[in-house]
Design an enzyme around this catalytic site. Structure first.
Site, short mmCIF file in Angstrom:
data_model
loop_
_atom_site.label_atom_id
_atom_site.label_comp_id
_atom_site.label_asym_id
_atom_site.label_seq_id
_atom_site.Cartn_x
_atom_site.Cartn_y
_atom_site.Cartn_z
N ASN A 23 1.08 -1.29 0.06
CA ASN A 23 0.01 0.20 0.01
C ASN A 23 0.94 1.42 0.01
OD1 ASN A 23 -1.82 2.15 0.47
ND2 ASN A 23 -2.56 1.37 2.38
N LEU A 24 0.81 2.02 -1.10
CA LEU A 24 1.78 3.08 -1.10
C LEU A 24 1.12 4.39 -0.54
CD1 LEU A 24 2.86 2.86 -4.99
CD2 LEU A 24 3.52 1.77 -2.86
N HIS A 76 -10.02 0.75 5.20
CA HIS A 76 -8.55 0.77 5.69
C HIS A 76 -8.66 1.73 7.03
CE1 HIS A 76 -4.16 1.78 6.36
NE2 HIS A 76 -4.21 0.64 5.93
N GLU A 85 -5.62 -5.43 11.02
CA GLU A 85 -4.40 -4.34 11.23
C GLU A 85 -4.52 -3.52 12.53
OE1 GLU A 85 -2.61 -3.29 6.94
OE2 GLU A 85 -3.95 -1.73 7.88
N ILE A 126 0.62 0.24 13.11
CA ILE A 126 0.62 0.84 11.80
C ILE A 126 2.04 1.74 11.54
CG2 ILE A 126 -0.31 2.25 9.82
CD1 ILE A 126 -3.01 0.80 10.48
N GLY A 140 3.13 -3.08 10.51
CA GLY A 140 4.75 -3.11 11.10
C GLY A 140 5.58 -4.12 10.26
N ALA A 198 3.34 -1.26 4.21
CA ALA A 198 3.41 0.00 3.38
C ALA A 198 4.83 0.44 3.60
CB ALA A 198 2.30 0.98 3.97
O1 G3P Z 1 -2.29 -1.21 4.48
C1 G3P Z 1 -1.06 -1.58 5.40
C2 G3P Z 1 -0.67 -0.54 6.15
O2 G3P Z 1 -1.63 0.26 6.90
C3 G3P Z 1 0.47 -1.14 6.97
O3 G3P Z 1 1.29 -0.24 7.34
O4 G3P Z 1 3.34 1.13 7.21
O5 G3P Z 1 2.93 -0.47 9.13
O6 G3P Z 1 3.41 -1.35 6.72
P1 G3P Z 1 2.85 -0.30 7.62
#
Ligand code: G3P
Length: 214
Positions: A6-7, A85, A133, A138, A173, A194
């Site tokens: 997810n960018l 999300h 999530e 995150i 994470g 992300a």
């Molecule tokens: O959609 C995936 C995202 O919310 C996770 O973010 O930066 O913890 O990989 P991250």
């Protein structure tokens, strides 16, 4: 394993990351996909990488200024979409409407949720997959599979009790191949991530590391 990068709205080059997703996807049995901002879907899809939307609204064609129509992201080249999300929360009725809009447009659906109780509710709406999530993890670099393994296992149980066919993913994470393996060991069929790729100095190397143990 399904792997969705997810960018968000990170200041990375979406085409460069998509080309890395496309190239690393060729080297692995994992299914690597990329979700750019809506405005970048078309040029990301043109790279040949499997392209997803980050969001669609529960709407049809009509007077909906500023909304994202499922048919538009499908026309631009997306094959699936995230819904609900943590950074784009919807009410339950709107999640239901967004799943229906995505299905109407032929998009695969992943409904995100914070915890196992919400995962059960999301699974009842009939998406192709649900993704747990924990918002507090995150972007921290601390993988959910390590910091909160119970939430993944409980999400798998919650989804299975509602719909045996729905896939369960997890995210937050995750940045290494070991994190992906740990997620799989907890019953997850894929991961959302992300920052581990979008903020990496070398996104292709980060992707290679992610799939190396698979
Ligand atoms: O959609 C995936 C995202 O919310 C996770 O973010 O930066 O913890 O990989 P991250």
């Amino acid at each position: 394993m399904f792997v969705l990068v997810n960018l968000k709205t990170y200041p990375c080059d979406p085409v460069a990351v998509a080309e890395a997703v496309r190239d690393v996807n060729e080297t692995t049995d994992a299914r690597l996909t990329v979700a750019p901002p809506a405005a970048h879907i078309e040029r990301v899809a043109e790279t040949g990488a499997e392209t997803w939307a980050q969001h669609v609204d529960p709407i049809d064609h009509g007077s909906n200024t500023g909304h994202t129509l499922a048919e538009h992201v499908a026309d631009a080249g997306a094959v699936g979409t995230l819904i609900n999300h943590s950074e784009q929360r919807l009410k339950l009725a709107d999640i239901d409407g967004a799943v229906q809009a995505a299905e109407r447009a032929g998009l695969e659906t992943v409904v995100c949720a914070n915890n196992p109780a919400q995962i059960g509710a999301a699974a009842a709406l009939g998406p192709d997959a649900v993704a747990v999530e924990p918002p507090e993890l995150i972007g921290t670099g601390t993988p959910v599979s390590q910091a909160d393994p119970d939430i993944v296992e409980d999400a798998v149980d919650a989804a299975a009790s509602v719909d045996a066919d729905v896939s369960v993913l997890c995210g937050a994470g995750i940045s290494t191949g070991d994190d992906v393996v740990a997620a799989g060991d907890l019953g997850s069929e894929g991961v959302l991530l992300a920052s581990g790729v979008a903020k990496a100095d070398d996104p292709e190397a980060a992707l290679e590391d992610l799939v190396a143990p698979l």
